[in-house]
Design a protein around this motif. Structure first.
Motif, short mmCIF file in Angstrom:
data_model
loop_
_atom_site.label_atom_id
_atom_site.label_comp_id
_atom_site.label_asym_id
_atom_site.label_seq_id
_atom_site.Cartn_x
_atom_site.Cartn_y
_atom_site.Cartn_z
N ARG A 257 30.39 53.54 46.37
CA ARG A 257 29.09 53.12 46.89
C ARG A 257 27.94 53.82 46.15
N LEU A 258 28.14 55.09 45.80
CA LEU A 258 27.10 55.83 45.09
C LEU A 258 26.95 55.35 43.64
N ALA A 259 28.03 54.76 43.08
CA ALA A 259 27.95 54.28 41.70
C ALA A 259 27.03 53.08 41.59
N GLY A 260 26.82 52.35 42.68
CA GLY A 260 25.89 51.23 42.68
C GLY A 260 26.47 49.92 42.20
N ASP A 261 27.75 49.86 41.86
CA ASP A 261 28.36 48.61 41.41
C ASP A 261 28.88 47.87 42.64
N PRO A 262 28.33 46.70 42.95
CA PRO A 262 28.77 45.98 44.15
C PRO A 262 30.22 45.51 44.07
N HIS A 263 30.76 45.34 42.87
CA HIS A 263 32.13 44.87 42.72
C HIS A 263 33.14 45.96 43.08
N LEU A 264 32.75 47.21 42.94
CA LEU A 264 33.69 48.29 43.24
C LEU A 264 33.91 48.45 44.74
N ASP A 265 32.93 48.05 45.53
CA ASP A 265 33.02 48.26 46.97
C ASP A 265 33.71 47.10 47.68
N ARG A 266 33.91 46.00 47.01
CA ARG A 266 34.47 44.82 47.65
C ARG A 266 35.99 44.89 47.66
N GLN A 267 36.57 44.52 48.76
CA GLN A 267 38.02 44.46 48.88
C GLN A 267 38.51 43.09 48.41
N PRO A 268 39.73 42.98 47.90
CA PRO A 268 40.25 41.66 47.52
C PRO A 268 40.28 40.75 48.74
N GLY A 269 39.87 39.51 48.54
CA GLY A 269 39.86 38.55 49.64
C GLY A 269 38.53 38.48 50.35
N GLU A 270 37.59 39.37 50.04
CA GLU A 270 36.26 39.33 50.66
C GLU A 270 35.31 38.58 49.75
N ASP B 187 39.13 30.98 43.77
CA ASP B 187 38.87 30.17 42.58
C ASP B 187 37.63 30.64 41.83
N GLN B 188 36.60 31.03 42.58
CA GLN B 188 35.37 31.46 41.93
C GLN B 188 35.54 32.81 41.24
N ASP C 169 39.48 35.21 29.01
CA ASP C 169 40.76 35.43 28.34
C ASP C 169 41.81 34.56 29.03
N PRO C 170 42.22 33.44 28.42
CA PRO C 170 43.16 32.53 29.06
C PRO C 170 44.52 33.17 29.38
N SER C 171 44.87 34.23 28.67
CA SER C 171 46.16 34.86 28.94
C SER C 171 46.15 35.60 30.28
N LEU C 172 44.96 35.85 30.83
CA LEU C 172 44.87 36.55 32.11
C LEU C 172 44.85 35.62 33.32
N SER C 173 44.96 34.31 33.09
CA SER C 173 44.92 33.40 34.23
C SER C 173 46.17 33.58 35.08
N PRO C 174 46.01 33.53 36.39
CA PRO C 174 47.16 33.76 37.27
C PRO C 174 48.13 32.59 37.20
N PRO C 175 49.41 32.84 37.35
CA PRO C 175 50.37 31.74 37.35
C PRO C 175 50.23 30.94 38.63
N VAL C 176 50.46 29.65 38.52
CA VAL C 176 50.40 28.78 39.69
C VAL C 176 51.79 28.77 40.32
N VAL C 177 51.84 29.23 41.55
CA VAL C 177 53.11 29.28 42.27
C VAL C 177 52.95 28.44 43.52
N GLU C 178 53.81 27.45 43.66
CA GLU C 178 53.77 26.61 44.84
C GLU C 178 54.44 27.35 45.99
N PRO C 179 53.79 27.39 47.13
CA PRO C 179 54.45 28.03 48.27
C PRO C 179 55.61 27.18 48.75
N GLY C 180 56.65 27.82 49.14
CA GLY C 180 57.83 27.10 49.62
C GLY C 180 58.92 28.09 49.97
N PRO C 181 60.02 27.56 50.43
CA PRO C 181 61.11 28.46 50.80
C PRO C 181 61.74 29.10 49.56
#
Length: 141
Positions: free
Chosen positions: A19-32, A37-38, A47-59
């Motif tokens: 919080r003291l560093a002033g970077d708003p991205h550091l204070d945010r939790q994943p999912g907030e 997608d954004q 960097d296209p190599s960093l794109s997450p793999p698409v995994v279909e949910p299923g059993p």
């Protein structure tokens, strides 16, 4: 958890430093904040190599294998059972052939003979279903 827990103090201190560093991205939790997608699009564009793999949910795989094996086994058992039932009913009618032939001289029409045979087969099927379905479902709960 106690307030004087060292792990909790460390996490609180790390949050305070972010919080003291002033970077708003550091204070945010994943999912907030914005949708996933954004957050993924700028990284994928950089960097296209960093794109997450698409995994279909299923059993999981073993569940799919067990369901597939059960389905195939059920189909095979049905393919074997249908001719067996047909053969049993055919033998029942053949054994009663003379009895059915004796009904004609006393005035029973062929339509009535067919109705008697179908009624007999239907009764046998209903009794088999009433006994067989609960017996088959009992072991599986």
């Amino acid at each position: 958890m106690l307030l004087d827990d060292p792990v909790r103090r460390h996490v609180d201190a790390a949050g305070q430093r972010r919080r003291l560093a002033g970077d708003p991205h550091l204070d945010r939790q994943p999912g907030e904040g914005e949708p996933v997608d954004q957050r993924v699009q700028p990284v994928s564009a950089a960097d296209p190599s960093l794109s997450p793999p698409v995994v279909e949910p299923g059993p999981p795989g073993p569940v799919v294998a067990v369901i597939g094996f059960t389905t195939v086994f059920t189909v095979l058992l049905s393919v074997v059972a249908v001719p067996g039932v047909f053969d049993t009913l055919l033998l029942t009618v053949r054994e009663r052939r003379r009895d059915l032939g004796m009904l004609e001289p006393i005035g029973v029409t062929p339509r009535q003979v067919v109705a008697m045979t179908v009624t007999s087969v239907a009764r046998q099927g209903v009794v088999s279903g009433v006994v067989g379905i609960p017996s088959g479902c009992w072991p599986t709960g």
